[in-house]
Design a protein around this motif. Structure first.
Motif, PDB file in Angstrom:
ATOM      1  N   ALA A   1       0.838  -1.207   0.000  1.00 29.20           N
ATOM      2  CA  ALA A   1       0.000   0.000   0.000  1.00 29.20           C
ATOM      3  C   ALA A   1       0.866   1.246   0.000  1.00 29.20           C
ATOM      4  N   GLU A   2       1.931   1.234   0.791  1.00 30.06           N
ATOM      5  CA  GLU A   2       2.841   2.385   0.818  1.00 30.06           C
ATOM      6  C   GLU A   2       3.513   2.558  -0.548  1.00 30.06           C
ATOM      7  N   HIS A   3       3.902   1.459  -1.152  1.00 35.58           N
ATOM      8  CA  HIS A   3       4.613   1.515  -2.431  1.00 35.58           C
ATOM      9  C   HIS A   3       3.738   2.129  -3.527  1.00 35.58           C
ATOM     10  N   HIS A   4       2.496   1.713  -3.602  1.00 37.58           N
ATOM     11  CA  HIS A   4       1.613   2.209  -4.667  1.00 37.58           C
ATOM     12  C   HIS A   4       0.950   3.529  -4.298  1.00 37.58           C
TER      13      HIS A   4
ATOM     14  N   CYS B   1      -5.301   0.954  -7.036  1.00 38.74           N
ATOM     15  CA  CYS B   1      -5.009   0.798  -8.453  1.00 38.74           C
ATOM     16  C   CYS B   1      -4.904  -0.688  -8.797  1.00 38.74           C
ATOM     17  N   GLN B   2      -4.875  -0.980 -10.083  1.00 38.43           N
ATOM     18  CA  GLN B   2      -4.784  -2.363 -10.553  1.00 38.43           C
ATOM     19  C   GLN B   2      -3.538  -3.060 -10.006  1.00 38.43           C
ATOM     20  N   ALA B   3      -2.422  -2.357 -10.025  1.00 39.63           N
ATOM     21  CA  ALA B   3      -1.171  -2.971  -9.587  1.00 39.63           C
ATOM     22  C   ALA B   3      -1.216  -3.337  -8.105  1.00 39.63           C
ATOM     23  N   LEU B   4      -1.804  -2.471  -7.285  1.00 41.67           N
ATOM     24  CA  LEU B   4      -1.922  -2.785  -5.856  1.00 41.67           C
ATOM     25  C   LEU B   4      -2.811  -4.005  -5.670  1.00 41.67           C
TER      26      LEU B   4
END
Length: 288
Positions: free
Chosen positions: A72-75, A79-82
């Motif tokens: 969650a922090e990274h994205h 979104c689709q990638a998360l």
């Protein structure tokens, strides 16, 4: 549960969220007496589960929950990638769980529901947004509504078979709707029971029973059909009508409900997963 979200880095926040998720699972399984569910008295309607096995399973999921919070922090946004990252993490966590339990499905449903709310909470913390229960459930539903393009072909689960056969909603739909069983039934009952002066255990049991009274629990349908579901829902409604676990009449009706469910080998596993999810959310909100 015991955790504080006011930490110096997001990395430590992800660890706290994982600890809180595991603590919620441990609190749920140790809550006693739950009708026909694993608790401190025994295995309930299950032949393949024990309290010790459930506890080991819960603890095995800590790295998965931590990784979901870090995703969650990274994205930084829904979104689709998360969605696909946490889907992969969930599948990896499930495999770890099955290794620990030697193939017994202990927490597959909780991986889905708690994984979503852990991710949603982490997003809201990272973006400095309020993380009240309804806010978190809304964010979780936004994540759940995104289809994971990388779900592998696998054997249809019992819950999915029930959903297809009877046309009822399961855990996936519950999340996509924003966990209405929690926000409209479990949470109000938890707060009401606390306001009435009952013990914390009684308040949590009443919250579980309030969800059992309304939930189309695919675990129960799989084991005992729609008749079993009706028996569970009606019995739970009667427990609440008699004052819940805080009254002598309510406790007596709860004991009768347990005998009825044990006789048909019905276990409200879906409601138990939602209770664990509620306990996590309740703890998070207290540190909002």
């Amino acid at each position: 549960m015991n955790a504080i979200l006011k930490t110096t880095s997001f990395f430590s926040t992800s660890e706290h969220l994982a600890d809180m998720a595991v603590a919620a699972l441990l609190d749920e399984v140790n809550l006693t007496p739950k009708p026909a569910l694993v608790d401190q008295r025994g295995c309930g309607a299950h032949d393949d589960l024990t309290l010790e096995l459930m506890e080991r399973s819960a603890r095995s999921l800590a790295p998965m929950f931590k990784a979901m919070a870090e995703a969650a922090e990274h994205h930084g946004q829904v979104c689709q990638a998360l969605r696909e990252d946490i889907g992969q993490l969930g599948r990896q966590g499930e495999q770890r769980m099955l290794q620990v339990t030697q193939g017994v499905n202990t927490h597959r449903g909780a991986i889905w529901s708690i994984g979503l709310v852990v991710t949603a909470t982490a997003l809201r913390v990272f973006n400095k947004q309020p993380f009240f229960i309804k806010n978190i459930c809304t964010t979780a539903s936004e994540i759940a509504l995104i289809e994971d393009r990388f779900v592998p072909q696998q054997k249809t689960s019992h819950g999915e078979k029930v959903r297809q056969q009877f046309g009822v909603n399961g855990a996936k739909q519950q999340a996509q709707l924003g966990f209405p069983m929690i926000t409209q039934h479990g949470l109000p009952q938890l707060r009401h029971s606390r306001d009435q002066g009952g013990t914390e255990s009684e308040a949590r049991l009443n919250a579980l029973i309030s969800m059992m009274a309304q939930l189309t629990d695919t675990c129960v349908i799989h084991r005992a059909g729609l008749d079993g579901l009706n028996k569970m829902q009606l019995g739970a409604q009667q427990v609440l009508a008699l004052g819940g676990c805080s009254t002598a009449q309510g406790k007596q009706r709860l004991e009768e409900l347990e005998r009825d469910l044990l006789a048909i080998r019905a276990s409200a596993g879906g409601a138990a997963d939602l209770l664990a999810t509620l306990l996590f959310l309740d703890e998070v909100e207290q540190y909002n």
